[in-house]
Design a protein around this motif. Structure first.
Motif, mmCIF file in Angstrom:
data_model
loop_
_atom_site.group_PDB
_atom_site.id
_atom_site.type_symbol
_atom_site.label_atom_id
_atom_site.label_comp_id
_atom_site.label_asym_id
_atom_site.label_seq_id
_atom_site.Cartn_x
_atom_site.Cartn_y
_atom_site.Cartn_z
ATOM 1 N N ILE A 255 5.808 -5.494 9.380
ATOM 2 C CA ILE A 255 4.504 -5.549 8.704
ATOM 3 C C ILE A 255 4.278 -3.815 8.350
ATOM 4 C CG2 ILE A 255 1.948 -5.549 8.604
ATOM 5 C CD1 ILE A 255 2.491 -8.347 9.801
ATOM 6 N N LEU A 259 4.110 -1.909 4.739
ATOM 7 C CA LEU A 259 2.991 -1.183 4.450
ATOM 8 C C LEU A 259 3.254 0.370 4.173
ATOM 9 C CD1 LEU A 259 0.485 -2.366 7.194
ATOM 10 C CD2 LEU A 259 0.419 -2.738 4.619
ATOM 11 N N SER A 263 2.755 2.102 0.536
ATOM 12 C CA SER A 263 1.946 2.982 0.433
ATOM 13 C C SER A 263 2.527 4.125 -0.766
ATOM 14 C CB SER A 263 1.760 3.782 1.470
ATOM 15 O OG SER A 263 2.954 4.430 1.877
ATOM 16 N N LYS A 266 1.039 2.672 -4.302
ATOM 17 C CA LYS A 266 -0.152 2.111 -4.441
ATOM 18 C C LYS A 266 -0.512 2.492 -5.746
ATOM 19 C CE LYS A 266 -1.914 6.584 -2.638
ATOM 20 N NZ LYS A 266 -2.749 7.347 -1.348
ATOM 21 N N LEU A 268 0.599 1.321 -8.170
ATOM 22 C CA LEU A 268 0.487 0.190 -8.911
ATOM 23 C C LEU A 268 -0.466 -0.799 -9.034
ATOM 24 C CD1 LEU A 268 4.320 -1.000 -7.996
ATOM 25 C CD2 LEU A 268 3.546 0.197 -9.986
ATOM 26 N N PHE A 269 -1.046 -0.729 -7.815
ATOM 27 C CA PHE A 269 -2.298 -1.647 -7.625
ATOM 28 C C PHE A 269 -3.519 -0.931 -8.491
ATOM 29 C CE2 PHE A 269 -0.019 -2.386 -3.855
ATOM 30 C CZ PHE A 269 -0.356 -3.714 -3.409
ATOM 31 N N LYS A 272 -5.134 -2.692 -11.616
ATOM 32 C CA LYS A 272 -5.711 -3.912 -11.574
ATOM 33 C C LYS A 272 -7.179 -3.883 -12.073
ATOM 34 C CE LYS A 272 -6.770 -8.055 -10.419
ATOM 35 N NZ LYS A 272 -6.236 -9.243 -10.943
ATOM 36 N N VAL B 215 -0.675 -7.378 -9.898
ATOM 37 C CA VAL B 215 -0.302 -7.943 -8.605
ATOM 38 C C VAL B 215 -0.471 -9.391 -8.480
ATOM 39 C CG1 VAL B 215 -0.496 -7.248 -6.092
ATOM 40 C CG2 VAL B 215 -1.060 -5.564 -7.621
ATOM 41 N N ILE B 239 -6.545 -7.523 -1.671
ATOM 42 C CA ILE B 239 -6.008 -6.625 -2.519
ATOM 43 C C ILE B 239 -5.970 -6.334 -3.752
ATOM 44 C CG2 ILE B 239 -4.116 -5.812 -0.672
ATOM 45 C CD1 ILE B 239 -2.016 -7.629 -2.577
ATOM 46 N N GLY B 240 -7.153 -7.366 -4.295
ATOM 47 C CA GLY B 240 -7.440 -7.451 -5.589
ATOM 48 C C GLY B 240 -6.221 -8.095 -6.686
ATOM 49 N N ALA B 241 -5.724 -8.939 -6.023
ATOM 50 C CA ALA B 241 -4.515 -9.678 -6.697
ATOM 51 C C ALA B 241 -4.752 -10.970 -7.286
ATOM 52 C CB ALA B 241 -3.311 -9.684 -5.898
ATOM 53 N N LYS B 271 3.672 -6.020 -11.615
ATOM 54 C CA LYS B 271 4.368 -4.711 -10.666
ATOM 55 C C LYS B 271 4.567 -5.344 -9.465
ATOM 56 C CE LYS B 271 2.744 -1.516 -13.980
ATOM 57 N NZ LYS B 271 3.683 -0.960 -14.917
ATOM 58 N N ILE B 272 3.996 -6.003 -8.820
ATOM 59 C CA ILE B 272 4.053 -6.369 -7.475
ATOM 60 C C ILE B 272 3.965 -7.972 -7.348
ATOM 61 C CG2 ILE B 272 3.561 -6.178 -4.957
ATOM 62 C CD1 ILE B 272 2.565 -3.357 -5.462
ATOM 63 N N LYS B 323 -2.193 -10.897 9.630
ATOM 64 C CA LYS B 323 -1.965 -9.679 9.998
ATOM 65 C C LYS B 323 -1.696 -8.602 8.797
ATOM 66 C CE LYS B 323 0.554 -10.248 14.576
ATOM 67 N NZ LYS B 323 1.727 -10.505 15.030
ATOM 68 N N LEU B 324 -1.344 -8.859 7.922
ATOM 69 C CA LEU B 324 -1.262 -8.045 6.512
ATOM 70 C C LEU B 324 -2.782 -8.049 6.144
ATOM 71 C CD1 LEU B 324 1.553 -9.164 4.099
ATOM 72 C CD2 LEU B 324 1.110 -7.018 4.993
ATOM 73 N N GLU B 327 -4.537 -5.726 8.233
ATOM 74 C CA GLU B 327 -4.055 -4.192 8.094
ATOM 75 C C GLU B 327 -4.595 -3.666 6.471
ATOM 76 O OE1 GLU B 327 -2.144 -2.018 9.694
ATOM 77 O OE2 GLU B 327 -1.413 -3.469 11.293
ATOM 78 N N PHE B 328 -4.517 -4.551 5.626
ATOM 79 C CA PHE B 328 -5.009 -3.879 4.410
ATOM 80 C C PHE B 328 -6.655 -3.783 4.399
ATOM 81 C CE2 PHE B 328 -1.176 -6.150 2.020
ATOM 82 C CZ PHE B 328 -0.772 -5.142 1.845
ATOM 83 N N GLY B 336 -8.662 6.080 2.971
ATOM 84 C CA GLY B 336 -7.523 7.078 2.799
ATOM 85 C C GLY B 336 -6.383 6.735 1.683
ATOM 86 N N GLU B 337 -5.323 6.810 2.460
ATOM 87 C CA GLU B 337 -4.003 6.883 1.672
ATOM 88 C C GLU B 337 -3.774 5.308 1.214
ATOM 89 O OE1 GLU B 337 -2.698 6.235 5.933
ATOM 90 O OE2 GLU B 337 -4.535 7.020 4.975
ATOM 91 N N MET B 338 -4.487 4.443 1.809
ATOM 92 C CA MET B 338 -3.806 2.965 1.347
ATOM 93 C C MET B 338 -4.971 2.176 0.571
ATOM 94 S SD MET B 338 -0.967 1.562 3.150
ATOM 95 C CE MET B 338 -1.596 0.570 4.263
ATOM 96 N N TYR B 340 -6.072 0.190 -2.069
ATOM 97 C CA TYR B 340 -5.537 -0.487 -3.118
ATOM 98 C C TYR B 340 -6.391 -1.030 -4.021
ATOM 99 C CZ TYR B 340 -1.290 -0.111 -0.152
ATOM 100 O OH TYR B 340 -0.307 0.319 0.614
#
Lengths: 272, 341
Positions: A255, A259, A263, A266, A268-269, A272, B215, B239-241, B271-272, B323-324, B327-328, B336-338, B340
């Motif tokens: 996992i 991630l 990262s 991102k 790509l998200f 949306k 996504v 994640i807004g998918a 894209k994903i 778990k994902l 984490e998300f 910050g950096e994630m 989405y």
């Protein structure tokens, strides 16, 4: 109102197995069922005749003798009577030859009782082509309306029918003259539990079975394998795309790797 | 007799004056076939007040465009479109004729094939041509999906196929490309039509935007039951998918049919793409393999989905997905950096 529903016996593709050595279908592995879309077509015929208060529902199938099972199943749902065309001359038919044979049977059925409406499932789950319904309509020179999600109104005196047809991003409301042919989507209705009298009738019911000799004015060169312009040239396992990368380690480690990889992605998200 | 037939044709499906993506993709695929056979590529464009679209058809690869522009052709109807297409095909005799496997394309092609007594291959995903015999090789998944069958039509012309949207690639449009526009008359009267389109209702919410989603989180029968399948929804929400699923899942009633990805559902190119508890039967794979970044989670290390996945996680979705999600969610809270969504 006389409605004919065309039904097909199909292997249950959910359970189907392929022999990996020969790449052929292991037919013994798959139980034969009434094509699910056709079941909805029969159900819709029942709904329409109930709404009008009268009418006859005939079902028509082409196949080997054991296909009587799907006619019995249709009787359970509420059809009144059934016809099976079964003959070696029909074997190996593609969609063009199938629509020809069925249209000849429909001509015979309509001689005794004119047909107002023909219903078919959107497609058969084994072939997935959806070509036979429009093909029959063309041969009988009646208008087809495919992908029907609702029969909104049947006007017997005006001989018109109002239909909702599914399109990519919505639906069309269409008025068609009767006789016409509709192919139905699953969302047109939900299959109801069969009433006990129907089950008893179905168990005892013996459909009419016609051979090619029972149909009139048939051009045999248009039947079966002979009448089928398409052939299967070869079978192959699809080329494998480039093998993907497996992540390593236990679940948590995988996992974390994912991630990190995401990262990077991102942006790509963001769309949306 | 068969030698009279020459050229590759593509039916150009337009709705509201906008050409469907699949028709542009087919011009790209048709261009390759026409070049191999050394014949022209033609588009067949029908509708009302749509003549100007022929420029676009040429820009995307056609040498010629046959145009029938008439009020009676305003909305798609099998009876009017079929007659127009049959007249053209009988007059100009194409050897190959391709249609998008959309509701209208399939409907039209079936009627035309019946009338021309020729073969039609449905839902093709691969096209090629055997040049010497001028044979179209139209391949499609067969028998529930684990193998491909190549369908041939040796003795009849035109050779016709419907082709799934999003499996072929359109060419880069070239506005300077030259081509010929051939206008054809049509002798049809509205009064002779037995069907009328009363109205067209666009439902923008219905599509769940699967076809346009960037996504997609998709689940298969490996999720076990409807309750476990909620994890798919939860991950997608996080994640807004958009949620997708396999045919099994739709048939089990866990998702509506609009959310099915694959041969009998939607073909998508997000894209994903998360494929969770999905084994990867070819039927499903044809619907998603063109996604840019594919993440597969599956217990079975042999599952064919790993062959198409950009990254594969071998493991229990019921353990990994929660778990994902966690984490998300944490990443989102950290901002910050994630972030989405």
């Amino acid at each position: 109102m006389h409605i004919v529903v065309c039904v097909k016996q199909v292997p249950d593709t959910k359970i189907i197995k392929i022999n990996p050595k020969t790449n052929t279908l292991d037919r013994r592995s798959a139980p034969a069922i009434l094509n699910p879309y056709d079941a909805h077509a029969v159900q819709e015929a029942v709904r329409i005749t109930k709404a009008i208060g009268k009418g006859t529902i005939s079902v028509l199938s082409m196949g080997p003798p054991q296909a009587v099972a799907v006619i019995k199943k249709s009787i359970e749902i509420g059809a009144d009577r059934g016809f099976l065309i079964s003959d070696r001359a029909f074997a190996g038919a593609d969609t063009l030859a199938t629509s020809y044979a069925l249209s000849k049977a429909l001509e015979r059925i309509s001689k005794d009782m004119p047909v107002d409406l023909i219903l078919c499932g959107k497609h058969a789950i084994d072939g997935d082509t959806g070509q036979v319904g429009p093909g029959i309509a063309r041969r009988l020179d009646i208008p087809p309306v495919t992908n029907v999600i609702e029969v909104a109104e049947v006007n017997e005196s005006e001989k018109t029918i109002l239909i909702k047809r599914k399109i990519t991003d919505g639906y069309e409301l269409i008025q068609a003259q009767i006789p016409c042919l509709l192919t139905v989507e699953k969302e047109i209705n939900s299959i109801e539990y069969s009433p006990m009298p129907n089950m008893i009738k179905a168990a005892r019911y013996e459909p009419v079975i016609w051979s090619v000799n029972d149909l009139e004015g048939v051009d045999r060169t248009q039947l079966g394998l002979k009448g089928s312009p398409t052939i299967v040239g070869k079978m192959f396992t699809p080329p494998k795309p480039e093998g993907g990368k497996r992540l390593e380690g236990n679940a948590d480690e995988q996992i974390q790797q994912l991630l990190e990889l995401l990262s990077d992605k991102k942006e790509l998200f963001a769309g949306k | 007799m068969m030698d009279e037939y020459r050229g590759v044709w593509v039916f150009i499906e337009q709705n509201d004056g906008k050409i469907e993506g699949v028709s542009l993709e087919l011009l790209g695929a048709g261009r390759k076939l026409a070049d191999k056979l050394e014949v022209p590529l033609s588009g067949v464009l029908l509708g009302y007040e749509i003549k100007s679209l022929s420029r676009e058809v040429i820009a995307y690869g056609a040498d010629q465009v046959y145009v029938i522009d008439h009020e009676v052709m305003k909305d798609y109807r099998t009876e009017s479109y079929m007659k127009a297409v049959i007249n053209l095909a009988e007059k100009y005799k194409p050897e190959i004729f391709l249609y998008g496997a959309t509701s209208n394309g399939k409907d039209l092609a079936s009627a035309v094939a019946t009338d021309l007594s020729t073969g039609l291959t449905a839902d093709t995903t691969m096209l090629d041509v055997e040049v010497e015999k001028r044979l179209l090789e139209a391949s499609r998944p067969a028998f529930g999906g684990n193998i491909m069958a190549t369908i041939l039509c040796k003795k009849h012309r035109p050779q016709m196929a419907t082709v799934r949207p999003k499996v072929m690639k359109a060419m880069e449009p070239d506005p300077d490309r030259h081509g010929e526009v051939i206008e054809e008359p049509i002798a049809l009267r509205e009064d002779d039509m037995r069907t009328k389109v009363i109205k067209i209702v666009k439902d923008v919410t219905k599509k769940v935007n699967l076809a346009e989603a960037h996504v997609v989180v998709a689940g298969g029968k490996g999720m076990g039951d409807l309750q476990n399948f909620q994890l798919i929804h939860e991950l997608a929400d996080t994640i807004g998918a958009t949620v997708g699923g396999t045919r099994d899942v739709v048939e089990a009633g866990w998702l509506p049919h609009e959310q099915q990805v694959g041969q009998t559902g939607e073909t998508i190119t997000p894209k994903i793409y998360f494929a969770i508890g999905i084994s990867g039967a070819i039927q499903h794979v044809v619907g998603m393999k063109n996604s840019e970044f594919i993440i597969a989670i599956n217990k079975d290390p042999q599952a064919p989905i790993f062959d198409v996945a950009t990254y594969g996680i071998v493991g229990d979705a019921l353990e990994i997905v929660p778990k994902l999600i966690k984490e998300f969610k944490e990443a989102r809270e950290r901002g910050g950096e994630m972030s989405y969504v």
